[in-house]
Design a protein around this motif. Structure first.
Motif, PDB file in Angstrom:
ATOM      1  N   SER A 196      19.053  45.036 -11.774  1.00  0.00           N
ATOM      2  CA  SER A 196      17.973  45.873 -11.834  1.00  0.00           C
ATOM      3  C   SER A 196      18.336  47.464 -12.241  1.00  0.00           C
ATOM      4  CB  SER A 196      17.034  45.887 -10.521  1.00  0.00           C
ATOM      5  OG  SER A 196      16.592  44.565 -10.101  1.00  0.00           O
ATOM      6  N   ARG A 254       5.910  47.318  -8.592  1.00  0.00           N
ATOM      7  CA  ARG A 254       7.201  47.568  -7.833  1.00  0.00           C
ATOM      8  C   ARG A 254       7.682  49.159  -7.657  1.00  0.00           C
ATOM      9  NH1 ARG A 254      11.239  45.732  -4.281  1.00  0.00           N
ATOM     10  NH2 ARG A 254      12.906  44.991  -5.421  1.00  0.00           N
ATOM     11  N   LEU A 255       7.396  49.560  -9.029  1.00  0.00           N
ATOM     12  CA  LEU A 255       7.851  50.755  -9.304  1.00  0.00           C
ATOM     13  C   LEU A 255       7.019  51.936  -8.354  1.00  0.00           C
ATOM     14  CD1 LEU A 255       8.748  51.155 -12.841  1.00  0.00           C
ATOM     15  CD2 LEU A 255      10.333  50.916 -11.037  1.00  0.00           C
ATOM     16  N   LEU A 258      14.836  54.575 -10.829  1.00  0.00           N
ATOM     17  CA  LEU A 258      14.108  53.515 -11.536  1.00  0.00           C
ATOM     18  C   LEU A 258      12.978  54.023 -12.416  1.00  0.00           C
ATOM     19  CD1 LEU A 258      13.202  50.969  -8.427  1.00  0.00           C
ATOM     20  CD2 LEU A 258      14.777  50.702 -10.460  1.00  0.00           C
ATOM     21  N   MET A 267       6.159  44.757 -12.720  1.00  0.00           N
ATOM     22  CA  MET A 267       7.255  46.009 -12.664  1.00  0.00           C
ATOM     23  C   MET A 267       6.514  47.200 -12.274  1.00  0.00           C
ATOM     24  SD  MET A 267       9.800  47.473 -15.670  1.00  0.00           S
ATOM     25  CE  MET A 267       8.627  48.720 -16.493  1.00  0.00           C
ATOM     26  N   THR A 270      17.587  40.504 -13.164  1.00  0.00           N
ATOM     27  CA  THR A 270      16.578  41.791 -13.092  1.00  0.00           C
ATOM     28  C   THR A 270      15.233  41.461 -13.038  1.00  0.00           C
ATOM     29  OG1 THR A 270      18.386  43.197 -14.053  1.00  0.00           O
ATOM     30  CG2 THR A 270      16.000  43.780 -14.207  1.00  0.00           C
ATOM     31  N   TYR A 271      14.864  40.404 -13.842  1.00  0.00           N
ATOM     32  CA  TYR A 271      13.329  40.044 -13.903  1.00  0.00           C
ATOM     33  C   TYR A 271      12.938  39.471 -12.285  1.00  0.00           C
ATOM     34  CZ  TYR A 271       9.577  36.740 -14.735  1.00  0.00           C
ATOM     35  OH  TYR A 271       8.351  36.395 -14.560  1.00  0.00           O
ATOM     36  N   LEU A 293      14.602  48.618 -17.925  1.00  0.00           N
ATOM     37  CA  LEU A 293      14.126  47.787 -17.286  1.00  0.00           C
ATOM     38  C   LEU A 293      12.780  46.827 -18.080  1.00  0.00           C
ATOM     39  CD1 LEU A 293      13.455  49.435 -13.743  1.00  0.00           C
ATOM     40  CD2 LEU A 293      14.856  47.477 -13.955  1.00  0.00           C
ATOM     41  N   ASP A 318      14.297  39.928  -9.442  1.00  0.00           N
ATOM     42  CA  ASP A 318      14.363  41.207  -8.621  1.00  0.00           C
ATOM     43  C   ASP A 318      13.231  42.010  -8.833  1.00  0.00           C
ATOM     44  OD1 ASP A 318      15.171  42.635  -6.286  1.00  0.00           O
ATOM     45  OD2 ASP A 318      16.250  43.975  -7.542  1.00  0.00           O
ATOM     46  N   ILE A 319      13.058  42.470  -9.963  1.00  0.00           N
ATOM     47  CA  ILE A 319      11.957  43.581 -10.343  1.00  0.00           C
ATOM     48  C   ILE A 319      10.394  42.972 -10.203  1.00  0.00           C
ATOM     49  CG2 ILE A 319      10.860  45.046 -12.029  1.00  0.00           C
ATOM     50  CD1 ILE A 319      13.523  46.294 -10.480  1.00  0.00           C
ATOM     51  N   THR A 320      10.028  41.688 -10.211  1.00  0.00           N
ATOM     52  CA  THR A 320       8.973  41.145 -10.182  1.00  0.00           C
ATOM     53  C   THR A 320       8.807  40.607  -8.476  1.00  0.00           C
ATOM     54  OG1 THR A 320       9.716  39.085 -10.956  1.00  0.00           O
ATOM     55  CG2 THR A 320       8.672  40.663 -12.579  1.00  0.00           C
ATOM     56  N   GLU A 359      13.386  52.978 -16.368  1.00  0.00           N
ATOM     57  CA  GLU A 359      12.202  52.193 -16.851  1.00  0.00           C
ATOM     58  C   GLU A 359      11.997  51.485 -17.968  1.00  0.00           C
ATOM     59  OE1 GLU A 359       7.218  52.701 -16.403  1.00  0.00           O
ATOM     60  OE2 GLU A 359       8.334  54.463 -15.939  1.00  0.00           O
TER      61      GLU A 359
END
Length: 190
Positions: free
Chosen positions: A100, A148-149, A166, A145, A130-131, A173, A133-135, A170
């Protein structure tokens, strides 16, 4: 660093077991880790079998650095990576260090030199991790995303180091998520 459980053999079951020992006492974090690992198990279809296993076991371990016995720097990506390196699992350590876009946060924390000792392999495994975790939200819920942000900003504040990292990450990511989504779309059966 306090005494921590070892991880001499690295398999999906041993990774899950280690994550449970280290994080199972925190229901919210454990929910996130379980959901990331489940998403990784589904995403693994986009990879060759050895890489698929690596993705899933790394998903189980991606947040172990939050465990109190592993805290050394106070930055979970590096603390987990250091523990994994000590166990002899170099590639997994590097993936955990960089999941991430963690290098952005390492820079803000003054830990770039330490982060540089963990090469970022920039592979499909890294992008899919990363996908996943971030989703996945903090309690395991599915999120985009952007959601999440926004959630991170709400939890850590607009000036928090995690939020600022983050925001700085961006664009990267988005690139990693787009690469992962292409891989997943290409691996769909016709």
């Amino acid at each position: 660093m306090r005494e921590s459980p070892g991880l001499p053999e690295l398999t999906v079951p041993s990774a899950r077991s280690a994550a449970l020992r280290l994080l199972g006492g925190d229901a919210r974090r454990w929910g996130h880790v379980q959901a990331v690992a489940a998403k990784a198990a589904g995403a693994a279809r986009a990879l060759a079998p050895a890489e698929a296993e690596l993705l899933v076991l790394t998903a189980w371990l991606h947040d172990v650095g939050y465990a109190e016995p592993l805290m050394a720097t106070g930055f979970h990506s590096l603390d987990g990576a250091q523990w994994l390196r000590q166990q002899g699992h170099e590639r997994v350590a590097c993936l955990v260090a960089h999941h991430s876009c963690a290098s952005f946060e390492a820079a803000l924390r003054g830990l770039s030199k330490v982060m540089a000792t963990y090469p970022d392999e920039g592979t499909a495994v890294r992008d899919l991790l990363t996908y996943c975790d971030i989703t996945t939200g903090p309690a395991g819920q599915a999120m985009t995303m952007d959601e999440r942000l926004a959630d991170v900003q709400e939890r850590y504040g607009a000036d928090g180091v995690v939020t600022r990292a983050l925001q700085a990450a961006e664009k990267e990511l988005s690139r990693q998520l787009a690469a992962a989504e292409r891989l997943l779309a290409d691996s769909q059966p016709m």
